[in-house]
Design a protein around this motif. Structure first.
Motif, PDB file in Angstrom:
ATOM      1  N   LYS A 122      61.379  25.840  38.392  1.00 47.77           N
ATOM      2  CA  LYS A 122      60.892  24.599  38.761  1.00 47.77           C
ATOM      3  C   LYS A 122      60.905  24.034  39.957  1.00 47.77           C
ATOM      4  N   GLU A 123      59.995  23.423  40.701  1.00 49.14           N
ATOM      5  CA  GLU A 123      60.073  22.898  42.146  1.00 49.14           C
ATOM      6  C   GLU A 123      61.248  22.339  42.366  1.00 49.14           C
ATOM      7  N   SER A 124      61.558  22.653  43.519  1.00 55.95           N
ATOM      8  CA  SER A 124      62.877  21.711  44.281  1.00 55.95           C
ATOM      9  C   SER A 124      62.534  21.204  45.470  1.00 55.95           C
ATOM     10  N   ALA A 125      63.060  20.059  45.926  1.00 54.28           N
ATOM     11  CA  ALA A 125      62.678  19.300  47.028  1.00 54.28           C
ATOM     12  C   ALA A 125      63.720  19.994  48.151  1.00 54.28           C
ATOM     13  N   LEU A 126      64.606  20.904  47.923  1.00 55.95           N
ATOM     14  CA  LEU A 126      65.468  21.569  48.766  1.00 55.95           C
ATOM     15  C   LEU A 126      64.916  22.718  49.441  1.00 55.95           C
ATOM     16  N   GLY A 127      64.310  23.533  48.721  1.00 57.69           N
ATOM     17  CA  GLY A 127      63.922  24.804  49.039  1.00 57.69           C
ATOM     18  C   GLY A 127      63.075  25.660  48.026  1.00 57.69           C
ATOM     19  N   PRO A 128      63.714  26.908  47.608  1.00 53.06           N
ATOM     20  CA  PRO A 128      62.853  27.579  46.819  1.00 53.06           C
ATOM     21  C   PRO A 128      62.778  27.080  45.280  1.00 53.06           C
ATOM     22  N   LYS A 129      61.920  27.433  44.599  1.00 53.15           N
ATOM     23  CA  LYS A 129      61.892  27.124  43.312  1.00 53.15           C
ATOM     24  C   LYS A 129      63.175  27.408  42.792  1.00 53.15           C
TER      25      LYS A 129
ATOM     26  N   ARG B 156      58.367  37.640  50.347  1.00 53.13           N
ATOM     27  CA  ARG B 156      59.422  37.819  51.661  1.00 53.13           C
ATOM     28  C   ARG B 156      58.945  36.863  52.863  1.00 53.13           C
ATOM     29  N   ASP B 157      57.495  36.678  52.678  1.00 52.38           N
ATOM     30  CA  ASP B 157      57.079  35.581  53.507  1.00 52.38           C
ATOM     31  C   ASP B 157      57.766  34.382  53.377  1.00 52.38           C
ATOM     32  N   GLU B 158      57.463  33.926  52.162  1.00 54.98           N
ATOM     33  CA  GLU B 158      58.133  32.742  51.745  1.00 54.98           C
ATOM     34  C   GLU B 158      59.675  32.472  51.802  1.00 54.98           C
ATOM     35  N   ASN B 159      60.289  33.814  51.530  1.00 54.55           N
ATOM     36  CA  ASN B 159      61.806  33.569  51.957  1.00 54.55           C
ATOM     37  C   ASN B 159      62.169  33.312  53.676  1.00 54.55           C
ATOM     38  N   ASN B 160      61.190  33.964  54.390  1.00 53.82           N
ATOM     39  CA  ASN B 160      61.432  33.960  55.687  1.00 53.82           C
ATOM     40  C   ASN B 160      61.254  32.594  56.123  1.00 53.82           C
ATOM     41  N   ARG B 161      60.074  32.053  55.611  1.00 54.20           N
ATOM     42  CA  ARG B 161      59.700  30.470  55.795  1.00 54.20           C
ATOM     43  C   ARG B 161      60.824  29.578  55.603  1.00 54.20           C
TER      44      ARG B 161
ATOM     45  N   TYR C 133      72.969  34.561  56.116  1.00 53.86           N
ATOM     46  CA  TYR C 133      71.436  35.068  55.195  1.00 53.86           C
ATOM     47  C   TYR C 133      71.316  36.162  55.934  1.00 53.86           C
ATOM     48  N   ILE C 134      71.145  36.411  57.419  1.00 56.79           N
ATOM     49  CA  ILE C 134      70.688  37.460  57.826  1.00 56.79           C
ATOM     50  C   ILE C 134      71.403  38.944  57.730  1.00 56.79           C
ATOM     51  N   ASP C 135      72.754  38.403  57.615  1.00 53.01           N
ATOM     52  CA  ASP C 135      73.685  39.550  57.467  1.00 53.01           C
ATOM     53  C   ASP C 135      73.459  39.995  56.009  1.00 53.01           C
TER      54      ASP C 135
ATOM     55  N   GLN D 201      65.263  42.903  45.704  1.00 54.08           N
ATOM     56  CA  GLN D 201      65.905  42.066  47.103  1.00 54.08           C
ATOM     57  C   GLN D 201      65.167  40.984  47.314  1.00 54.08           C
ATOM     58  N   GLU D 202      64.034  40.633  47.083  1.00 53.38           N
ATOM     59  CA  GLU D 202      63.426  39.197  47.431  1.00 53.38           C
ATOM     60  C   GLU D 202      63.708  38.076  46.416  1.00 53.38           C
ATOM     61  N   ASP D 203      64.001  38.721  45.075  1.00 54.49           N
ATOM     62  CA  ASP D 203      64.314  37.811  44.343  1.00 54.49           C
ATOM     63  C   ASP D 203      65.791  37.109  44.334  1.00 54.49           C
ATOM     64  N   VAL D 204      66.383  38.201  44.853  1.00 53.31           N
ATOM     65  CA  VAL D 204      68.011  37.785  45.037  1.00 53.31           C
ATOM     66  C   VAL D 204      68.176  36.944  46.266  1.00 53.31           C
ATOM     67  N   CYS D 205      67.182  37.161  47.397  1.00 55.53           N
ATOM     68  CA  CYS D 205      67.212  36.481  48.581  1.00 55.53           C
ATOM     69  C   CYS D 205      66.764  35.178  48.170  1.00 55.53           C
ATOM     70  N   SER D 206      65.733  34.706  47.170  1.00 60.48           N
ATOM     71  CA  SER D 206      65.356  33.492  47.034  1.00 60.48           C
ATOM     72  C   SER D 206      66.310  32.770  46.187  1.00 60.48           C
ATOM     73  N   ASP D 207      67.188  33.516  45.415  1.00 57.16           N
ATOM     74  CA  ASP D 207      68.421  32.737  44.550  1.00 57.16           C
ATOM     75  C   ASP D 207      69.323  32.369  45.523  1.00 57.16           C
ATOM     76  N   VAL D 208      69.659  33.325  46.633  1.00 62.47           N
ATOM     77  CA  VAL D 208      70.709  32.934  47.531  1.00 62.47           C
ATOM     78  C   VAL D 208      70.274  31.846  48.559  1.00 62.47           C
ATOM     79  N   LEU D 209      68.996  31.827  48.854  1.00 62.10           N
ATOM     80  CA  LEU D 209      68.701  30.608  49.482  1.00 62.10           C
ATOM     81  C   LEU D 209      68.810  29.313  48.869  1.00 62.10           C
ATOM     82  N   GLU D 210      68.516  29.388  47.508  1.00 64.30           N
ATOM     83  CA  GLU D 210      68.729  28.113  46.478  1.00 64.30           C
ATOM     84  C   GLU D 210      70.022  27.707  46.664  1.00 64.30           C
TER      85      GLU D 210
END
Lengths: 110, 247
Positions: free
Chosen positions: A65-72, B8-13, B26-28, B43-52
């Motif tokens: 689901k969409e999040s205001a902070l960052g990724p879904k 990848r582009d979305e995670n980088n953004r 995050y870079i490391d 990799q990109e799934d994990v990067c997205s989760d870690v960003l969250e």
């Protein structure tokens, strides 16, 4: 011997499944609930690998689901297999708990 | 479902919105994942989760080291949880584009430096001869490049930690490593000269030029498509709520 982390390792997944059972909930909320229940050393960093393993074994599923902070944000819920796992875990936990209580009660008397 | 490149582009953004402490870790983390056995999608799934996760901690005012003591162990636990299975086909599929790229680049370099001067001077070679020494050289370059990237990735967490090393120690260590590398490179080049006359296969010069032209047309089109899709995804995301500046 009283290594809390070893004990936790065995029950943490069961605790997570119970928390997820009736809620669609995301990782940070799961960690907050665990801390609220007394598991103070547990952070989202600790539980994320566990959530991945549960996801891989199809015990939990998620919707994004969409999040205001960052990724879904991933909101987790139990699958049918997850409900069976939770039931089995609780059954084993009750058995262990009963055994432990009996040992401590009986040994205390002696 | 998004393509791996779009993810990848979305995670980088999104990673640009991390504060400096989380951005560094995050870079490391990403470097470490890139040399793991995880597929690009994983990799990109994990990067997205870690960003969250990082955004949550950042919003709560938590420092990165407060939440995880050992980020390498954190990454290892994640990789172990996913437990990626790689078969020969998936490894070939992963490395084939890189090998083709290396072949295309080396063919172009060989043509420009070895054959083009001869063509310009009027001495038209009719074939492009691929020798054993070229094969060994290309294999060595590929192996060393992959080795360096893997070393940097596997040690990304420790390499980024500041170490107080004396300047003299650093100088002597650098001199020793540099001299050893130069010695081995020189030895290899001497040995390669000895097998330079062993020809593995030959192409006609016309075919060689056509392969080079097709390769560079493909690379240009591929890069244009990438730039266009990156530009497109940035325009679509311009008004997304996640573009607010995080505290």
């Amino acid at each position: 011997m009283a290594d809390k982390s070893q004990l936790l390792r065995g029950i943490l997944e069961g605790c997570i499944l119970k928390i997820i059972e009736n809620n669609e909930i995301y990782g940070y909320q799961i960690a907050e609930k665990l801390q609220m229940y007394g598991f103070r050393d547990i952070s989202e960093g600790t539980i994320y690998p566990l959530l991945l393993r549960l996801e891989k074994n199809e015990i939990i599923d998620f919707t994004k689901k969409e999040s205001a902070l960052g990724p879904k944000r991933k909101y987790y819920k139990l699958t049918a297999k997850g409900r069976d796992e939770l039931r089995d875990f609780y059954s084993v936990w009750c058995e262990v708990q009963n055994g432990m209580n009996l040992i401590f009660k009986d040994e205390k008397r002696m | 479902m998004l393509s791996v490149k779009a993810m990848r582009d979305e995670n980088n953004r999104l990673s640009e919105k991390l504060n400096s402490e989380y951005a560094k870790i995050y870079i490391d983390f990403v470097c470490y994942l890139r040399v793991s056995a995880l597929s690009e999608k994983q990799q990109e799934d994990v990067c997205s989760d870690v960003l969250e996760i990082f955004f949550d901690w950042q919003a709560k005012g938590k420092t990165a080291n407060e939440m995880v003591v050992d980020y390498k162990k954190f990454a290892d636990d994640i990789i172990a949880a996913i437990n990626p299975k790689r078969n020969l086909l998936s490894i070939i599929k992963e490395y084939a584009p890189l090998i083709l790229d290396v072949f295309g680049f080396m063919l172009t370099i060989d043509f420009v430096f070895l054959y083009l001067p001869k063509i310009i001077s009027g001495n038209n070679p009719s074939t492009y001869d691929y020798s054993l020494s070229q094969f060994v050289r290309n294999l060595l370059i590929f192996t060393v490049a992959v080795g360096i990237v893997t070393y940097i990735g596997k040690n990304s967490f420790s390499l980024s930690k500041k170490k107080t090393v004396k300047k003299t120690t650093r100088f002597y260590k650098g001199f020793l490593i540099g001299s050893t590398i130069m010695f081995f490179i020189s030895t290899i080049f001497i040995l390669l000269n000895k097998i330079d006359n062993i020809i593995l296969f030959s192409f006609s010069m016309v075919l060689t030029i056509r392969i080079i032209i097709v390769f560079w047309i493909y690379k240009t089109i591929y890069n244009v498509i990438n730039v266009y899709s990156t530009f497109n995804s940035k325009s679509v995301k311009k008004n997304h709520p996640s573009n607010k500046t995080l505290l």
